[in-house]
Enzyme design. Structure first.
Site, PDB file in Angstrom:
ATOM      1  N   VAL A 176       8.959  -4.620  -1.337  1.00 23.12           N
ATOM      2  CA  VAL A 176       9.920  -3.571  -1.654  1.00 23.12           C
ATOM      3  C   VAL A 176       9.874  -2.435  -0.644  1.00 23.12           C
ATOM      4  O   VAL A 176      10.572  -1.446  -0.791  1.00 23.12           O
ATOM      5  CB  VAL A 176       9.695  -3.012  -3.080  1.00 23.12           C
ATOM      6  CG1 VAL A 176      10.018  -4.055  -4.115  1.00 23.12           C
ATOM      7  CG2 VAL A 176       8.269  -2.525  -3.260  1.00 23.12           C
ATOM      8  N   SER A 177       9.065  -2.576   0.391  1.00 22.71           N
ATOM      9  CA  SER A 177       8.955  -1.533   1.397  1.00 22.71           C
ATOM     10  C   SER A 177      10.232  -1.424   2.218  1.00 22.71           C
ATOM     11  O   SER A 177      10.890  -2.422   2.511  1.00 22.71           O
ATOM     12  CB  SER A 177       7.781  -1.831   2.334  1.00 22.71           C
ATOM     13  OG  SER A 177       7.800  -0.976   3.447  1.00 22.71           O
ATOM     14  N   PRO A 210       0.923  -4.735  -4.486  1.00 24.13           N
ATOM     15  CA  PRO A 210       1.391  -4.897  -3.100  1.00 24.13           C
ATOM     16  C   PRO A 210       2.831  -4.453  -2.938  1.00 24.13           C
ATOM     17  O   PRO A 210       3.692  -4.767  -3.764  1.00 24.13           O
ATOM     18  CB  PRO A 210       1.235  -6.398  -2.864  1.00 24.13           C
ATOM     19  CG  PRO A 210       0.136  -6.798  -3.778  1.00 24.13           C
ATOM     20  CD  PRO A 210       0.308  -5.953  -5.011  1.00 24.13           C
ATOM     21  N   CYS A 211       3.100  -3.714  -1.841  1.00 25.05           N
ATOM     22  CA  CYS A 211       4.411  -3.101  -1.655  1.00 25.05           C
ATOM     23  C   CYS A 211       5.258  -3.796  -0.611  1.00 25.05           C
ATOM     24  O   CYS A 211       6.405  -3.411  -0.392  1.00 25.05           O
ATOM     25  CB  CYS A 211       4.252  -1.628  -1.257  1.00 25.05           C
ATOM     26  SG  CYS A 211       3.413  -1.395   0.325  1.00 25.05           S
ATOM     27  N   VAL A 212       4.741  -4.839   0.038  1.00 22.28           N
ATOM     28  CA  VAL A 212       5.442  -5.395   1.193  1.00 22.28           C
ATOM     29  C   VAL A 212       6.849  -5.889   0.844  1.00 22.28           C
ATOM     30  O   VAL A 212       7.758  -5.819   1.653  1.00 22.28           O
ATOM     31  CB  VAL A 212       4.604  -6.511   1.849  1.00 22.28           C
ATOM     32  CG1 VAL A 212       4.442  -7.703   0.921  1.00 22.28           C
ATOM     33  CG2 VAL A 212       5.218  -6.959   3.166  1.00 22.28           C
TER      34      VAL A 212
END
Length: 401
Positions: A99-100, A95-97
């Protein structure tokens, strides 16, 4: 270049004993699997926490029970003993949320992105002898600068501790399809190729050099084929025909509200397109500027980065303009699929919002296929070339132009 089969043909072959074996963590709707299979990997095990994504995955692949295992649930419950034997590649689209660039930037210790450490825990539990030859982490490019680069360095150090030398590179979906979608790929190799400091500056631009200069980290830069210029096409090539009377097109009142929310710059951009003697297609996003919701139209004829409703400007609208006319509607699920390089993904019975969410939270298929064919498979097979040449037949666009 290897001839890449159509996705439908790949699905028909999923029961065949393709080797070597890959497993995928945070699998989503399976777009990484499609890319890996195009390069010759057999994906035998997958995991994701979201039932809606699992449903899309299962509807698309229709795996015989003996050929593939999908584990639905939190990765914290996965153990090394649950994994199949003889894994060659472990893929993680974590999941990238956190570090987005569009998120709160909590970093790798955020509630979602810290699942990376659950992935490495499973690898550790496998033991040195059973650990895969290659691991790959896919994430947003924001990981490279999260906490001043400390989060990426921590991820590399974690993989180093597991016996992997690490390479870091970026690929943009716009090099393959008409969508701007840069992504970061962290590739760990137990038997790394020679380090080539000047290799592929397009894949490892200046902003991505910090990890390689950190002497506390074990890194390498593999020399890969250059990504050569080819025609990707424009947004018009993925537009799904929708009849004029279809209710998907916004009514005059909603279209007027759309145009009235444009800034002067945006309105002028639309006016120029409207005067053209041919139709053009653009995508538009809803933004909030100084507390005021506004629409913004892309200046170029590719889509912006597809997103989920969890972050940034979620849904994209399609603008058809020219010959004095203007029509606007939301983009369709099929258009999202095409923008991700999954043109014939099975969508029967899938709710529109479910599909948009699944594709918006996925990885571009041809980007994975390119990486797998030119890097991951040669690593696994011990055949990575030290001096690859530009493949002039590659169907990959030079997005830098």
């Amino acid at each position: 270049m290897r001839t890449v089969p159509k996705l439908a043909a790949v699905r028909e072959q999923t029961a065949l004993p393709l080797e070597p074996m890959a497993v995928e963590f945070f699998a989503g709707i399976g777009l990484a699997r499609l890319g890996l299979q195009q390069a010759g990997f057999r994906v035998a095990w997958s995991n994701d926490i979201e039932p809606a994504k699992r449903d899309m995955y299962a509807g698309n692949f229709k795996d015989p029970e003996e050929s593939h295992t999908f584990v639905l649930g939190d990765v914290t419950h996965v153990r090394g003993s649950d994994m199949p034997a003889d894994i060659a590649l472990a893929w993680a689209s974590s999941p990238c949320v956190d570090v987005s660039l569009a998120g709160a930037r909590a970093g790798m210790q955020g509630a979602r992105s810290s699942t990376f450490y659950q992935f490495t825990r499973v690898l550790r539990e496998l033991g040195e002898d059973a650990r895969p030859e290659v691991v790959t982490l896919e994430n947003v490019v924001g990981l490279a600068t999260s906490h001043g680069g400390e989060d990426l360095a921590a991820a590399i150090a974690e993989l180093n501790d597991l016996g992997y030398s690490v390479d870091v590179l970026t690929l943009d979906a716009r090099w393959f399809v008409p969508q701007s979608r840069p992504r970061l790929f962290v590739v760990g190799a137990r038997n790394a190729p020679p380090d080539q400091p000047d290799a592929n500056p397009k894949l490892r631009p200046e902003w991505l050099q910090a990890p390689f200069a950190d002497r506390s980290l074990v890194t390498h830069r593999a020399l890969l084929p250059d990504i050569g210029p080819a025609a990707v096409g424009t947004l018009a090539t993925i537009v799904e025909p929708v009849p004029s009377g279809d209710k998907q097109w916004w009514d005059p009142e909603r279209t007027a509200a759309f145009t009235s929310s444009l800034s002067p710059v945006q309105a002028e951009r639309l006016a120029v397109l409207r005067k053209s003697n041919r139709f053009a297609y653009r995508t538009a996003y809803r933004r909030t500027r100084k507390g005021v919701p506004m629409w913004e139209i892309r200046a170029d004829d590719i889509a912006g980065c597809l997103r989920t409703a969890r972050g940034g400007s979620s849904k994209q609208a399609l603008v058809e303009v020219g010959r004095g006319k203007l029509r606007v509607r939301w983009m369709t699920a099929r258009e999202y699929a095409r923008l991700m390089g999954a043109d014939d993904y099975e969508l029967d019975g899938i709710r529109a919002n479910q599909a948009l969410f699944g594709f918006g939270d996925a990885v571009c298929v041809p980007a994975v296929a390119w990486l797998a064919e030119h890097y991951l498979m040669p690593l696994v097979e011990g055949k990575l070339q030290e001096k690859p040449v530009l493949d002039s037949t590659s169907e990959v666009a030079d997005a830098g132009a």
